[in-house]
Structures are given as structure tokens and as C-alpha cells.
Design an enzyme around this catalytic site. Sequence first.
Site, PDB file in Angstrom:
ATOM      1  NE  ARG A  23      -3.718   2.141   2.631  1.00  0.00           N
ATOM      2  CZ  ARG A  23      -3.568   3.136   3.506  1.00  0.00           C
ATOM      3  NH1 ARG A  23      -2.511   3.127   4.322  1.00  0.00           N
ATOM      4  NH2 ARG A  23      -4.441   4.116   3.580  1.00  0.00           N
ATOM      5  CG  HIS A  74      -1.308   5.231  -0.544  1.00  0.00           C
ATOM      6  ND1 HIS A  74      -2.017   5.793   0.504  1.00  0.00           N
ATOM      7  CD2 HIS A  74      -2.130   4.296  -1.081  1.00  0.00           C
ATOM      8  CE1 HIS A  74      -3.195   5.212   0.599  1.00  0.00           C
ATOM      9  NE2 HIS A  74      -3.284   4.295  -0.352  1.00  0.00           N
ATOM     10  CG  ASN A 123      -1.004   8.671   2.624  1.00  0.00           C
ATOM     11  OD1 ASN A 123      -1.414   7.607   2.177  1.00  0.00           O
ATOM     12  ND2 ASN A 123      -0.361   9.558   1.886  1.00  0.00           N
ATOM     13  CG  HIS A 135      -8.173  -3.936  -2.049  1.00  0.00           C
ATOM     14  ND1 HIS A 135      -9.173  -3.087  -2.478  1.00  0.00           N
ATOM     15  CD2 HIS A 135      -7.077  -3.152  -1.822  1.00  0.00           C
ATOM     16  CE1 HIS A 135      -8.700  -1.846  -2.518  1.00  0.00           C
ATOM     17  NE2 HIS A 135      -7.436  -1.867  -2.130  1.00  0.00           N
TER      18      HIS A 135
END
Length: 326
Positions: free
Chosen positions: A60, A64, A92, A190
Site C-alpha cells: 500500500r 500511495h 494516509n 485487496h
Amino acid sequence: MKMKLALAIIVVACFLSSHIEAALEVGFYRDKCPFAEAIIRDEVTKSFLRDRGIAPGIVRLHFHDCFVRGCDGSVLIDSTPTNQAEKEGPPNGNTLQGLEVIDNAKARIEAACKGVVSCADILSYAARDSISLTAGGYWDVPAGRRDGRISKASETLDIPAPSFNLDQITQSFANKGLTQDEMVALSGAHTIGRAHCSSFTNRLYNFNSTTMQDPKLNPYYAQFLKQQCPRDSQGNVDKNLVVFMNQTPFLMESSYYRNLFQNGGLFTSDQALLDSQETAREAASYAGNSLGWRRDFVQAMIKMSQIQVLTGNEGEIRANCRVINP
């Protein structure tokens, strides 16, 4: 005429291929810092053995990073009194994991090869190793990224939100040069990790003006989620509560896609993959073919990791991943 057109296509393809290879290169640190990859893998593995949740956290973190200013390590930079960095942005804030793994790897690498290996590359290698440790596949990471010097919380709005519908999430990926097919493949990440209740409780308690609960959410799954994310007497949900994204939170396999066909996607953006025939067909293919999904996922990860990279004399090689060089 056809032969000229075919030749032109080949020339363009070769140009693009050489451009990518010139930008990033597999084995980039082979001579410059030969133990860099081994150090990174060692740090990721040690952290994973202590807490398996670190693997999805690092994946992740890489995602990001790449969706804001490209894969330049800017997500790693700390805020200062005069600047709110990406870490403080809405997607975040207080949710990023794996930062200490990158710090530890960087410290060891700096001791061995000072000023050679970028934080952006360390993060890309660490994401690959995290996927590998969760049985999602292995690939050679093209490297040679440089670190960015700008990190702004306001720019994290570029990161796709869990509340996005299919058009919104498709456009978000398209803005970064990724196709809808690649978006569907990458969404399968996911299958591992945890999610904060705050990222989906609107589907349970406040979906829209006429419906409390999202009708696309399996009612039995919704009831389970309500038990995991209960409201207090004021109707609020503890923002620190988390749930597993999937029934196999530490193993990269395709149950994520099978769950969609039982209305078991956790996020609105997950369940939205069934909102068009094309994306639903791809999800169905992955649901029955874990190997095929892993293959496409790896290819999409390689492409994602090259979004807007800095190379050559651009950016810098940060001495400390949290601080821009003086």
C-alpha cells in the site's frame, strides 16, 4: 504502404522499449551496491516474521507513493513546520505501515554504499518482496529511480478513494497511464491486509439519503462488519478499528474476485468491478484462475512502479528517507 506502416510501428515500439530500458534497468545496482537487494529482502522478511501485516502495508505504501508525483519516494518524507507532507494527507494520516522497514534497509545500505541507492528503489524492491512473501509472485525490479524533493499532503487527493465508482476509479488509474484491465488486476491486492472501518462504514450506516445500508453489500457480510465496526451511543465508529480485507489476509490468491460475485467486496470501489460487462468478465476470469491473475498482477505492478519516475540527474539520492537532502 502496409509494409511502411508495419516498419513504423516496429520503430516506434523499439524506441519506446529503449526509452524504458534507458530510464530503469534490471540489475541497476549489480556493480554499484551488490548487496542492496539482499539487505532489503532481509529487512522485509524479518519484519514479516514479526508481523505478517507488514507485507500488505508496504504494498500500500508503494501504491500511495506512485500515485502522487510518481514513484519517487515522496510518501516517505516527514512533515516540517512549514510543510505538511503526503503522510498527513487524508488517505494516509496515521494509516501508513512499513516506514520503519524502509528506514532500517536504508540505514544498512548507506553503511555499505553511501549515497548510491534511492529510497524510491528501496520501496519498490520492498513491495516486490512483500508480494513474494505472501505467495503473489516474484519479478526482477527495474531500478534506477531517484528521490523526489517535494511532498505535499494536498496532492494525496490523487490516490483513488474506496468510495469511488467504476468510472472514477478507472479514470484515476488512466490519469497515471494504467488501463482498466490493469486496474482490475491491481485491485486484487485487496485480498491481503486490513482496512480501517472508517473507509467503508458509510456502506453500513449512512449510504445515501434513502438507504442506510448499501444494497450491493451482502446482508450477512454487512452484519459481520457491523459487529467488527460498531457505533457508539453517539452513532460514531472508532476510527482506529480495523478489519481484514479478505478471508486470506496474508496470502495472495483470487478469493477476492470470487467474493465480488457474492456481493462481498469490502469497498464501494471493489464491488464496482462488477458494474460493467468487461470488468465483470475479467473479475470472473481471475476468480477461477489464480495463476492467471498473479501473472497479470505482476505485469501491472511492474508498470505501476515506473509511473513518472525520476532518473539520471533528476531528484536526488536521499541520505535519510524521511528528510530532503540539505
